[in-house]
Write an enzyme that holds these catalytic residues in place. Sequence first.
Site, PDB file in Angstrom:
ATOM      1  N   ASP A  11       0.880  -1.542   0.244  1.00 26.92           N
ATOM      2  CA  ASP A  11       0.218   0.138   0.269  1.00 26.92           C
ATOM      3  C   ASP A  11       1.123   1.370   0.157  1.00 26.92           C
ATOM      4  O   ASP A  11       1.946   1.245   0.247  1.00 26.92           O
ATOM      5  CB  ASP A  11      -1.049  -0.043   1.230  1.00 26.92           C
ATOM      6  N   ASP A  13      -0.164   4.956   0.899  1.00 31.84           N
ATOM      7  CA  ASP A  13      -0.387   5.878   1.966  1.00 31.84           C
ATOM      8  C   ASP A  13      -0.136   5.410   3.570  1.00 31.84           C
ATOM      9  O   ASP A  13      -1.343   3.904   3.734  1.00 31.84           O
ATOM     10  CB  ASP A  13      -2.032   6.234   1.693  1.00 31.84           C
TER      11      ASP A  13
HETATM   12  C1  BG6 Z   1      -5.976   5.478  -0.313  1.00 36.28           C
HETATM   13  C2  BG6 Z   1      -5.823   6.204   1.418  1.00 36.28           C
HETATM   14  O1  BG6 Z   1      -4.513   5.347  -0.035  1.00 36.28           O
HETATM   15  O2  BG6 Z   1      -6.318   6.352  -1.575  1.00 36.28           O
HETATM   16  C3  BG6 Z   1      -7.628   7.154   1.962  1.00 36.28           C
HETATM   17  O3  BG6 Z   1      -5.380   5.410   2.379  1.00 36.28           O
HETATM   18  C4  BG6 Z   1      -7.880   7.450   0.557  1.00 36.28           C
HETATM   19  O4  BG6 Z   1      -7.473   7.664   3.252  1.00 36.28           O
HETATM   20  C5  BG6 Z   1      -8.167   6.715  -0.471  1.00 36.28           C
HETATM   21  O5  BG6 Z   1      -8.985   7.702   0.658  1.00 36.28           O
HETATM   22  C6  BG6 Z   1      -8.297   7.430  -1.924  1.00 36.28           C
HETATM   23  O6  BG6 Z   1      -7.086   8.661  -1.969  1.00 36.28           O
HETATM   24  P1  BG6 Z   1      -7.170   9.544  -2.892  1.00 36.28           P
HETATM   25  O7  BG6 Z   1      -6.125   9.882  -3.236  1.00 36.28           O
HETATM   26  O8  BG6 Z   1      -7.674   9.507  -4.216  1.00 36.28           O
HETATM   27  O9  BG6 Z   1      -7.718  11.029  -2.747  1.00 36.28           O
HETATM   28 MG    MG Z   2      -2.593   3.340   3.906  1.00 35.52          MG
END
Ligand code: BG6
Ligand code: MG
Length: 214
Positions: A11, A13
């Site tokens: 993953d 984030d």
């Molecule tokens: C994930 C995060 O990696 O991406 C979530 O953990 C987030 O919190 C999701 O909502 C979508 O991210 P983005 O950048 O497309 O808004």
């Molecule tokens: Mg994550």
Amino acid sequence: MKNLIKAVIFDLDGVIVSTDEYHYLAWKRMADEAGLYFDRDINSALRGVSRLESLNIILSRQNRHAPEADKLRLMDKKNGYYKEYLERLSPTFVTEDTANTLSTLRKRGFMLAIGSSSRNARFILERIGYGDFFDTVVDGNDISRSKPDPEVYLLAAKRLGILPEQCIVVEDSAAGIEAAFACGMRTAAVGYAAETGCGDWNFDKLSELVLKVV
Ligand code: BG6
Ligand code: MG
């Protein structure tokens, strides 16, 4: 088991880089402006799930409903703030522990992939100097169902040309761990997910993974 594993799917984030904190700050800023209650507890439930599902969770926590047009506006606002924070990223945001783990796994011959729900994943990887590093990057632009659906990981395994059981997923979200279990992949939890003990392994540091798979 060790010999079975051919790939590690990370993953992004909260695993490779601490952009999970920027997600929190951006949701909080948007929510405060919109008069919506938001705290770190609610934020934990957003880990791993898509932007729209995140907003739906925030709204449901206060029994609020919003027309689609309002939801789009709120999501755009949040994403604007989030992208503003992402401009701060640079290669120094990757910790030594993470950089060493990635390079050790690569040297040992593992295929390495990203499996993220984020539509900003490629931009983040470029900013931190990992734009060309991974064998494949599957992100929120490639999937129609976000974690806990296993689509993102299954697509990563397919692109790598291997079976799900030959993959380990590294995750900080409960939704991501659930998704990996659902498709028969091994799981290594870090951060928030490790605190809840939901992975096959639960690590304090990413580098603990090296001892398990190498
Ligand atoms: C994930 C995060 O990696 O991406 C979530 O953990 C987030 O919190 C999701 O909502 C979508 O991210 P983005 O950048 O497309 O808004
Ligand atoms: Mg994550």
